[in-house]
Design an enzyme around this catalytic site. Structure first.
Site, PDB file in Angstrom:
ATOM      1  N   THR A  75       1.004  -1.379  -0.064  1.00 25.06           N
ATOM      2  CA  THR A  75       0.086  -0.017   0.047  1.00 25.06           C
ATOM      3  C   THR A  75       0.956   1.374   0.090  1.00 25.06           C
ATOM      4  O   THR A  75       0.782   2.184  -0.914  1.00 25.06           O
ATOM      5  CB  THR A  75      -0.745   0.067   1.306  1.00 25.06           C
ATOM      6  OG1 THR A  75      -1.748  -1.313   1.427  1.00 25.06           O
ATOM      7  CG2 THR A  75      -2.139   1.156   1.316  1.00 25.06           C
ATOM      8  N   ARG A  94       5.860 -12.328  -2.888  1.00 24.58           N
ATOM      9  CA  ARG A  94       4.916 -13.340  -3.856  1.00 24.58           C
ATOM     10  C   ARG A  94       4.635 -12.790  -5.212  1.00 24.58           C
ATOM     11  O   ARG A  94       4.570 -11.545  -5.456  1.00 24.58           O
ATOM     12  CB  ARG A  94       3.410 -13.408  -3.099  1.00 24.58           C
ATOM     13  CG  ARG A  94       3.524 -13.886  -1.728  1.00 24.58           C
ATOM     14  CD  ARG A  94       2.309 -14.505  -1.226  1.00 24.58           C
ATOM     15  NE  ARG A  94       2.599 -14.898   0.176  1.00 24.58           N
ATOM     16  CZ  ARG A  94       2.187 -14.290   1.011  1.00 24.58           C
ATOM     17  NH1 ARG A  94       1.414 -12.826   1.169  1.00 24.58           N
ATOM     18  NH2 ARG A  94       2.210 -14.548   2.471  1.00 24.58           N
ATOM     19  N   GLY A 140       4.865   2.077  11.316  1.00 20.43           N
ATOM     20  CA  GLY A 140       4.746   0.859  12.031  1.00 20.43           C
ATOM     21  C   GLY A 140       5.680   0.401  12.818  1.00 20.43           C
ATOM     22  O   GLY A 140       5.515  -0.382  13.736  1.00 20.43           O
ATOM     23  N   CYS A 167       0.453   7.888   9.418  1.00 21.82           N
ATOM     24  CA  CYS A 167      -0.666   8.784   8.893  1.00 21.82           C
ATOM     25  C   CYS A 167      -1.175   9.756   9.825  1.00 21.82           C
ATOM     26  O   CYS A 167      -1.457  10.878   9.605  1.00 21.82           O
ATOM     27  CB  CYS A 167      -1.545   7.847   7.968  1.00 21.82           C
ATOM     28  SG  CYS A 167      -2.335   6.534   9.005  1.00 21.82           S
ATOM     29  N   ASN A 168      -2.023   9.156  10.899  1.00 23.46           N
ATOM     30  CA  ASN A 168      -2.448   9.980  12.098  1.00 23.46           C
ATOM     31  C   ASN A 168      -1.369  10.782  12.721  1.00 23.46           C
ATOM     32  O   ASN A 168      -1.911  12.274  12.999  1.00 23.46           O
ATOM     33  CB  ASN A 168      -2.927   9.115  13.147  1.00 23.46           C
ATOM     34  CG  ASN A 168      -4.394   8.334  12.560  1.00 23.46           C
ATOM     35  OD1 ASN A 168      -5.161   9.220  12.119  1.00 23.46           O
ATOM     36  ND2 ASN A 168      -4.537   7.019  12.840  1.00 23.46           N
ATOM     37  N   HIS A 192      -9.341   8.361   8.208  1.00 25.46           N
ATOM     38  CA  HIS A 192      -9.518   8.644   9.553  1.00 25.46           C
ATOM     39  C   HIS A 192     -10.106   9.858   9.910  1.00 25.46           C
ATOM     40  O   HIS A 192      -9.725  10.964   8.793  1.00 25.46           O
ATOM     41  CB  HIS A 192      -8.204   8.660  10.205  1.00 25.46           C
ATOM     42  CG  HIS A 192      -7.299   7.203  10.085  1.00 25.46           C
ATOM     43  ND1 HIS A 192      -7.744   6.180  10.491  1.00 25.46           N
ATOM     44  CD2 HIS A 192      -5.889   7.193   9.473  1.00 25.46           C
ATOM     45  CE1 HIS A 192      -6.545   5.204  10.245  1.00 25.46           C
ATOM     46  NE2 HIS A 192      -5.770   5.913   9.642  1.00 25.46           N
TER      47      HIS A 192
END
Ligand code: NAD
Length: 349
Positions: free
Chosen positions: A12, A36, A111, A141-142, A220
């Site tokens: 993403t 993959r 993350g 992002c937030n 969000h």
């Protein structure tokens, strides 16, 4: 100078960063990794991005499917000046060892834990302090969205305390595995990680946050209350935000009743994937009452960090030491409107 950029994890965020880097005048993509032989791996090849396996197993799986694989992570790291790690949460910190061994600079995503990487970045708040660093995390992002509207208030010494509730999208639109699909899920870890995360970039910002997950994939939404050190007017706050890069104002009275219309507007702009890189404020959804400022803002989780990744590369590689100049170059290449080019918040307050 053309910076050679590798993307480790073409998902993403990774595929968006790859496109943004490819569109910059001073950078090029030297390769992307997948594990993959999915449609995304095939799309990377269609876009002429050299394809590598993120792990040995990944190389094997891609080769077995008949895809032309240029090598593994080791080979990719030999080709680049800087790698943007867009691997799933927590894997970035593991990949850090390989980057350190190969002496390659690396950008990480939100993350990862701040402590695992050592430095966190936002282009508006700490570009200069990030110059020349080897390992830097672009915050989530937030957190990116919060910093864009709060940092200018903090920088002028106006903030006493901040209280914010994050209403979070359940999953990204491409994810059919997780939920909730019919519930509102409070994040029971209190305060939520967003407050400390903001403070990892803007040291000492007094921010208190909670979060709930709701069944939506679009964006969000944040409900923010700021206790100010002195009374301000709507006009003063509007003027400040009008000057900020990557902060866009839309109006409920123009039909923006929810995140649904905001994302429809974004699709109408015909940007890649219908992405919306700016933090969106509601011009008729903010108010100052004496020393209390209330506002809502919406964040397109899949894309607001993408221009920040580009600026982070420029800072780490010292392409320019001027943060606002880097933001200008990035935004021009990505079609993000500059403060003077977009609908003004001040005009209607
Ligand atoms: P994703 O699952 O969509 O993509 C991750 C990609 O990494 C996949 O293409 C996968 O094939 C690849 N991969 C798998 N194992 C790998 C390995 N060992 N090394 C390298 N790559 C590997 O994830 P995402 O949503 O793009 O998230 C990536 C990072 O960005 C995470 O830290 C996440 O927290 C952060 N982030 C995500 C969002 C969002 O809304 N999706 C927003 C901001 C930040």
């Amino acid at each position: 100078m053309t910076v050679k950029v590798a993307i480790n994890g073409y998902g993403t965020i990774g595929k968006r960063v790859a496109d943004a880097v490819a569109g910059q005048p001073d950078m090029k993509v030297v390769g992307v990794t997948k594990n993959r032989p999915s449609f995304e791996a095939r799309r990377a090849l269609e876009l002429k991005f050299p394809l590598y396996g993120a792990t040995d197993k990944g190389v094997e799986a891609l080769r077995k499917a008949g895809l032309p694989v240029a090598g593994g992570l080791k080979e990719l790291l030999a080709e680049c000046d800087v790698v943007v790690d867009c691997a799933p949460e927590d894997l970035g910190a593991e990949n850090l060892k390989a980057y350190r061994e190969r002496k390659v600079k690396a950008v990480f995503q939100g993350g990862e834990e701040h402590e695992a990487i050592g430095w966190s970045f936002n282009a508006t708040a700490n570009y200069k302090e990030s110059l020349g660093r080897d390992f830097v995390r672009v915050v989530s992002c937030n957190t990116t969205g919060l910093i864009r509207t709060l940092y200018p208030l903090h920088a002028m010494g106006a903030v006493e305390d901040i209280y914010a509730v994050m209403v979070r999208r359940a999953v990204d639109p491409n994810d059919s595995k997780k939920g909730p699909i019919n519930a509102i899920e409070p994040v029971l870890k209190i305060p939520s990680h967003h407050g400390p995360d903001v403070a990892s970039v803007v040291t000492g910002l007094p921010i208190h946050t909670m979060a709930v997950k709701v069944p939506t994939t679009l964006m969000h939404l944040h409900a923010v209350v700021v206790r100010l050190k002195r009374p301000m007017s709507d006009g003063e706050v509007a003027e400040l935000w009008s000057r900020q890069p990557r902060v866009l104002t839309l109006w409920g009275s123009d039909g923006f009743a929810s995140t649904a219309q905001v994302m429809e507007w974004a699709r109408d702009q015909r940007r890649a994937r219908g992405d919306l890189y700016e933090t969106v404020l509601w011009g008729d959804g903010f108010k100052v009452e004496g020393r209390t400022l209330y506002y809502y803002q919406a964040i397109h989780q899949e894309s607001d960090v993408v221009p920040e990744n580009v600026d982070c590369i420029r800072a780490m590689m010292r392409v320019t030491e001027d943060g606002p100049r880097s933001i200008e170059i990035t935004d021009k290449a990505m079609g993000i409107l500059r403060p003077g080019e977009r609908p003004s918040l001040t005009a209607r307050v």
